[in-house]
Design an enzyme around this catalytic site. Structure first.
Site, PDB file in Angstrom:
ATOM      1  N   HIS A 190      -0.873   7.374  -4.369  1.00 31.14           N
ATOM      2  CA  HIS A 190      -0.546   5.836  -4.353  1.00 31.14           C
ATOM      3  C   HIS A 190       0.311   5.732  -5.544  1.00 31.14           C
ATOM      4  CE1 HIS A 190      -3.469   5.023  -1.052  1.00 31.14           C
ATOM      5  NE2 HIS A 190      -4.487   5.882  -1.759  1.00 31.14           N
ATOM      6  N   ASP A 191      -0.344   5.574  -6.707  1.00 27.04           N
ATOM      7  CA  ASP A 191       0.536   5.340  -7.964  1.00 27.04           C
ATOM      8  C   ASP A 191       1.827   5.993  -8.273  1.00 27.04           C
ATOM      9  OD1 ASP A 191      -1.497   3.405  -8.054  1.00 27.04           O
ATOM     10  OD2 ASP A 191      -2.695   4.503  -9.455  1.00 27.04           O
TER      11      ASP A 191
END
Length: 313
Positions: free
Chosen positions: A239-240
């Site tokens: 995600h990040d």
């Protein structure tokens, strides 16, 4: 080429750790003014220690690291379980001997914004508590930050409730402050990050690269794959890393600009990021570039190439 001044705010669990490693390999184009930690995936003492330990283990002891908020603005902290007790599963990093910044995260972010005179970029991959505190203390900061890139929210759906993403759910009040502040925001939400399920071949390619950065990243990726297969925890999505990619390689993402606000009170909708899809609020200025899709082939090539190129350097 003039480097891009940036402050990065992490609740360093597994995917934050990989995003941080990627960012540290971009110091040829990034002027990393500071890195700050917030409670989220795990409590603050763990997220802060993880952040400082990674930065120092990879030899970047000149970058200030600051502790931030230990709890959301108004609510009890709710942590994730899939990152393990430390936030990094069974990955062990030597403890740093360095101290944290004397100032807290909100002050460090504000100081960097003042120094950069409107050119500062912020990357925030956890709950938005630190940025919200900086806005509350120093309202002029909204004129001193060029853009904020967040991993959080979702145009449709969620992963904590049917409607809300984890970071937004943990501190919806902070996220609402951010969206209503007047800051220019890029929202990289679950719409694209849930597409980045880690392929085994990507982990294997990074494993073959003989640098400390690749070794650490591959250890974290290995844990993420095992936690899903062996314990049924979250799929190994980066995600990040996608939020960081939006800064240095935005061409692999497709964005659309919306007016976005945040629900703070609902039982199911607490933390829901609500986009005005049909312009029913024409008096509201569009405040966020929202990621809607991603070129997965381009993304994974970019990700692997970071480690390959860094090894060659």
């Amino acid at each position: 080429m003039k480097k891009l001044p940036i402050v990065m705010d992490f609740d360093t669990g597994t995917d934050d750790a990989i995003a941080l490693i990627c960012a540290l390999m971009h110091r040829d184009i990034l002027d990393i003014r500071a890195i700050t930690a917030v409670a989220g995936n795990v409590p603050l003492e763990a997220t802060a220690a993880n952040t400082l330990n990674i930065v120092d283990a990879l030899g970047h002891t000149d970058i200030p690291v600051a502790k931030g908020a230990a709890a959301p603005l108004k609510r009890e902290l709710k942590c994730a379980i899939s990152h393990g007790k430390t936030g990094l599963g069974d990955v062990v990093i030597p403890p740093s001997k360095r101290s944290f910044s004397e100032k807290d995260a909100a002050e460090v972010i504000y100081d960097a914004a003042v120094e950069c005179k409107g050119e500062l970029i912020c990357l925030a991959t956890g709950p938005q508590t630190n940025l919200a505190l900086a806005i509350q203390r120093h309202p002029d900061i909204v004129h001193l930050i060029k853009k904020v890139y967040i991993m959080g929210g979702c145009l449709v759906g969620g992963n904590m409730t049917q409607a809300s993403e984890f970071n937004a759910y943990v501190d919806p009040d902070a996220l609402q402050i951010l969206f209503r502040s007047g800051l220019d925001i890029a929202m990289i939400g679950l719409d694209v990050t849930l597409q980045t399920e880690l392929p085994v071949w990507v982990k294997e390619m990074v494993e073959r690269i003989e640098t400390p950065e690749a070794r650490l990243a591959s250890q974290v990726m290995d844990f993420c794959l095992r936690r899903n297969k062996e314990w049924g925890y979250d799929v190994a999505n980066l995600h990040d890393v996608v939020a960081f990619c939006a800064i240095v390689n935005p061409s692999v993402l497709r964005f659309k600009r919306y007016y976005v606000d945040v629900e703070t009170e609902g039982t199911i909708t607490r933390g829901m990021t609500v986009a005005d899809f049909r312009d029913v609020c024409p008096d509201k200025e569009k405040n966020a570039d929202c990621a809607e899709d991603i070129d997965l082939g381009g993304f994974w090539k970019w990700f692997v190439d970071i480690f390959k190129d860094y090894e060659r350097k």
